[in-house]
Design a protein around this motif. Structure first.
Motif, PDB file in Angstrom:
ATOM      1  N   LEU A  41      22.134  -8.776  -5.181  1.00  0.00           N
ATOM      2  CA  LEU A  41      23.253  -7.900  -5.513  1.00  0.00           C
ATOM      3  C   LEU A  41      24.138  -8.521  -6.590  1.00  0.00           C
ATOM      4  N   THR A  42      24.511  -9.757  -6.401  1.00  0.00           N
ATOM      5  CA  THR A  42      25.373 -10.424  -7.372  1.00  0.00           C
ATOM      6  C   THR A  42      24.697 -10.536  -8.724  1.00  0.00           C
ATOM      7  N   LEU A  43      23.402 -10.813  -8.737  1.00  0.00           N
ATOM      8  CA  LEU A  43      22.649 -10.865  -9.990  1.00  0.00           C
ATOM      9  C   LEU A  43      22.718  -9.530 -10.722  1.00  0.00           C
ATOM     10  N   LEU A  44      22.466  -8.423 -10.021  1.00  0.00           N
ATOM     11  CA  LEU A  44      22.514  -7.102 -10.651  1.00  0.00           C
ATOM     12  C   LEU A  44      23.900  -6.806 -11.223  1.00  0.00           C
ATOM     13  N   VAL A  45      24.926  -7.156 -10.480  1.00  0.00           N
ATOM     14  CA  VAL A  45      26.294  -6.915 -10.945  1.00  0.00           C
ATOM     15  C   VAL A  45      26.570  -7.731 -12.207  1.00  0.00           C
ATOM     16  N   LEU A  46      26.226  -9.003 -12.195  1.00  0.00           N
ATOM     17  CA  LEU A  46      26.520  -9.854 -13.348  1.00  0.00           C
ATOM     18  C   LEU A  46      25.668  -9.493 -14.568  1.00  0.00           C
TER      19      LEU A  46
END
Length: 94
Positions: A41-46
């Motif tokens: 999730l954090t990867l997709l957001v960043l």
């Protein structure tokens, strides 16, 4: 939590580097004096913090990914706020 508007455009700071560590099979966000190992999730957001998409566009888009099941817009907004507060993201005006 900050109010999101279409005028806020998050982007990774120049001194931050997002890369895949093939040796350990994981994504890393590297900044001076620190490194963060990222979940999906954090990867997709960043990755969406490209300097073109507004904060609201990122929130609405990432929250619809079916493989993330159960992720809310609030979850995405919280990630953006956390990484901005920690100094990885800067926000530009549209």
């Amino acid at each position: 939590m900050k109010t999101t508007t279409l005028g806020r455009i998050p982007v990774l700071k120049d001194e931050c580097q997002l890369y895949f560590d093939g040796k350990h099979d994981r994504w890393v966000l590297k900044a001076p004096q620190q490194a963060v190992f990222l979940d999906k999730l954090t990867l997709l957001v960043l990755q969406a913090c490209d300097g073109y998409c507004s904060e609201q566009q990122i929130i609405a888009s990432v929250a619809t990914f079916p493989e993330l099941g159960g992720i809310s817009e609030r979850d995405v907004s919280d990630i953006l706020a956390e990484f901005e507060q920690r100094g990885f993201i800067q926000v530009q005006a549209a």
